[in-house]
Design an enzyme around this catalytic site. Structure first.
Site, short mmCIF file in Angstrom:
data_model
loop_
_atom_site.label_atom_id
_atom_site.label_comp_id
_atom_site.label_asym_id
_atom_site.label_seq_id
_atom_site.Cartn_x
_atom_site.Cartn_y
_atom_site.Cartn_z
N SER A 145 0.84 -1.13 -0.03
CA SER A 145 -0.07 0.06 0.00
C SER A 145 0.80 1.19 0.02
O SER A 145 1.86 1.13 0.51
CB SER A 145 -0.96 0.04 1.41
OG SER A 145 -1.34 1.27 1.58
N TYR A 158 -2.10 -0.98 10.49
CA TYR A 158 -2.10 -1.16 9.07
C TYR A 158 -0.74 -0.89 8.53
O TYR A 158 -0.20 -1.50 7.52
CB TYR A 158 -3.39 -0.48 8.33
CG TYR A 158 -3.36 -0.97 6.84
CD1 TYR A 158 -4.31 -1.83 6.54
CD2 TYR A 158 -2.98 0.20 5.90
CE1 TYR A 158 -4.55 -2.08 4.83
CE2 TYR A 158 -3.27 -0.05 4.36
CZ TYR A 158 -3.94 -1.22 4.15
OH TYR A 158 -4.09 -1.24 2.66
P1 NAD Z 1 -11.57 -6.09 -0.30
O1 NAD Z 1 -12.22 -6.15 1.28
O2 NAD Z 1 -12.44 -5.75 -1.31
O3 NAD Z 1 -11.07 -7.80 -0.07
C1 NAD Z 1 -10.17 -8.31 0.49
C2 NAD Z 1 -10.29 -9.64 0.42
O4 NAD Z 1 -9.28 -10.40 1.46
C3 NAD Z 1 -11.50 -10.40 0.23
O5 NAD Z 1 -11.38 -11.42 -0.94
C4 NAD Z 1 -11.62 -11.20 1.54
O6 NAD Z 1 -12.63 -12.34 1.67
C5 NAD Z 1 -10.12 -11.56 1.76
N1 NAD Z 1 -9.77 -12.10 3.16
C6 NAD Z 1 -9.84 -11.34 4.30
N2 NAD Z 1 -9.18 -12.03 5.31
C7 NAD Z 1 -8.96 -12.97 4.63
C8 NAD Z 1 -8.09 -14.09 5.28
N3 NAD Z 1 -8.14 -14.29 6.50
N4 NAD Z 1 -7.70 -15.38 4.52
C9 NAD Z 1 -7.96 -15.30 3.14
N5 NAD Z 1 -8.78 -14.22 2.68
C10 NAD Z 1 -9.16 -13.11 3.31
O7 NAD Z 1 -10.23 -5.24 -0.08
P2 NAD Z 1 -9.26 -4.77 -1.16
O8 NAD Z 1 -9.48 -3.32 -1.07
O9 NAD Z 1 -9.52 -5.39 -2.44
O10 NAD Z 1 -7.68 -4.92 -0.67
C11 NAD Z 1 -7.02 -5.86 -1.05
C12 NAD Z 1 -5.65 -5.57 -0.64
O11 NAD Z 1 -5.34 -4.35 -1.25
C13 NAD Z 1 -5.33 -5.41 0.67
O12 NAD Z 1 -4.16 -6.12 1.20
C14 NAD Z 1 -5.49 -4.17 0.92
O13 NAD Z 1 -4.82 -3.92 2.25
C15 NAD Z 1 -4.78 -3.47 -0.36
N6 NAD Z 1 -4.92 -1.91 -0.64
C16 NAD Z 1 -6.18 -1.84 -0.78
C17 NAD Z 1 -6.37 -0.48 -1.03
C18 NAD Z 1 -7.62 0.36 -1.50
O14 NAD Z 1 -7.47 1.58 -1.56
N7 NAD Z 1 -8.68 -0.71 -1.62
C19 NAD Z 1 -5.16 0.47 -1.26
C20 NAD Z 1 -3.81 -0.18 -1.11
C21 NAD Z 1 -3.53 -1.20 -0.82
#
Ligand code: NAD
Length: 263
Positions: A145, A158
């Site tokens: 991130s 985080y």
């Molecule tokens: P999201 O909530 O849409 O998806 C999260 C996914 O992780 C889901 O499929 C959920 O079922 C799965 N998950 C959660 N706990 C789990 C576990 N214990 N075991 C297996 N699967 C698990 O979130 P997102 O925004 O798509 O985030 C995905 C990644 O991207 C994360 O690591 C997040 O930190 C990172 N990220 C997101 C953003 C953003 O702006 N959305 C920015 C930077 C980084």
């Protein structure tokens, strides 16, 4: 033109939603067989799995392993190797968020975030590496991130976890530099997914403003281009890191954050 990755296999943790699902679609379009992982409604997940197979003409399996359980992660990697024949790419993407000042941070939320966002990445790498080394090929991509590079108030767990992911990425790259295995971290800014929508909704409720206003404020506070990235854009960066042209890109972070960390 899409690369032909027939017979190559990619596992994306947390691919039932958001960024992970976008990455799965982009890699399937490139010809990778796909291992889906994450939580959610069983019927919806099965529909997604079938859609990937029919739309892109690749094989796809779903394994509902919890990334905080090492035995389950190791069994998922073994299932990919036995059912799909290999594991060439692992994208450690599963992640969660919780916002609170450090001195009030709930202890259970701290452990949950570190376990999923950092230890889960370590488990994925640890389980995938032996097979990659044996086969002499591997692409490990960790979804960190902007918070792997800089901080924001309220995100102690985080930010700690994502900085940890960036460090682990470097060590993994170093240890495998001669093994044709690369390891990199992608550092997105805001991507509009359920994880971020919850932060927007919480902000709207907290400040008594509309969801649209909360969304605009959240973006403008950090991201100079004032535009959310899409999950497909993160997928395109993953596809680049898996391409032959990126074979010398390892041990580094790639930002996709609309100039957030340029400030
Ligand atoms: P999201 O909530 O849409 O998806 C999260 C996914 O992780 C889901 O499929 C959920 O079922 C799965 N998950 C959660 N706990 C789990 C576990 N214990 N075991 C297996 N699967 C698990 O979130 P997102 O925004 O798509 O985030 C995905 C990644 O991207 C994360 O690591 C997040 O930190 C990172 N990220 C997101 C953003 C953003 O702006 N959305 C920015 C930077 C980084």
């Amino acid at each position: 033109m899409a690369a032909n990755r027939k017979d190559k296999v990619a596992l994306i943790t947390g691919s039932t939603s958001g960024i992970g699902l976008g990455i799965a679609h982009v890699l399937a379009a490139e010809g990778y067989d796909i291992v889906l992982n994450g939580f959610g409604d069983a019927t919806e997940i099965e529909n997604t799995r079938k859609e990937i197979e029919t739309k892109f003409g690749v094989k796809s399996i779903f394994v509902g392993a919890d990334v905080t359980n090492y035995d389950s992660v190791a069994a998922m990697v073994a299932e990919a190797e036995s059912k799909l024949g290999s594991l060439d790419v692992i994208v450690n993407n599963a992640g969660v968020q919780f916002v609170s000042p450090v001195d009030e941070f709930p202890l259970d939320q701290w452990s949950k975030i570190i376990n999923i966002n950092l230890t889960g990445v370590f488990y994925g790498i640890r389980a995938a590496l032996p097979g990659m080394k044996k086969r002499g090929y591997g692409r490990i991509i960790n979804i960190a991130s902007a918070h792997g590079l800089v901080a924001s108030a309220g995100k102690g767990a985080y930010v700690a976890a994502k900085h940890g992911v960036v460090g682990l990425t470097k060590v993994t790259a170093l240890e495998n530099a001669r093994a044709n295995i690369t390891c990199n971290a992608i550092c997105p800014g805001w991507v509009l997914t359920p994880l971020v929508q919850k932060q927007i909704d919480d902000r709207a409720a907290r400040e008594g403003i509309s969801v649209q206003q909360a969304s605009d404020e959240l973006l403008l506070e950090k991201q100079p281009n004032a535009r959310f990235a899409t999950a497909d854009e993160i997928g395109a960066m993953v596809a680049y890191l898996c391409s032959d042209g990126a074979r010398n890109v390892t041990g580094t972070t790639l930002s996709i954050d609309g100039a957030w960390t340029a400030q």
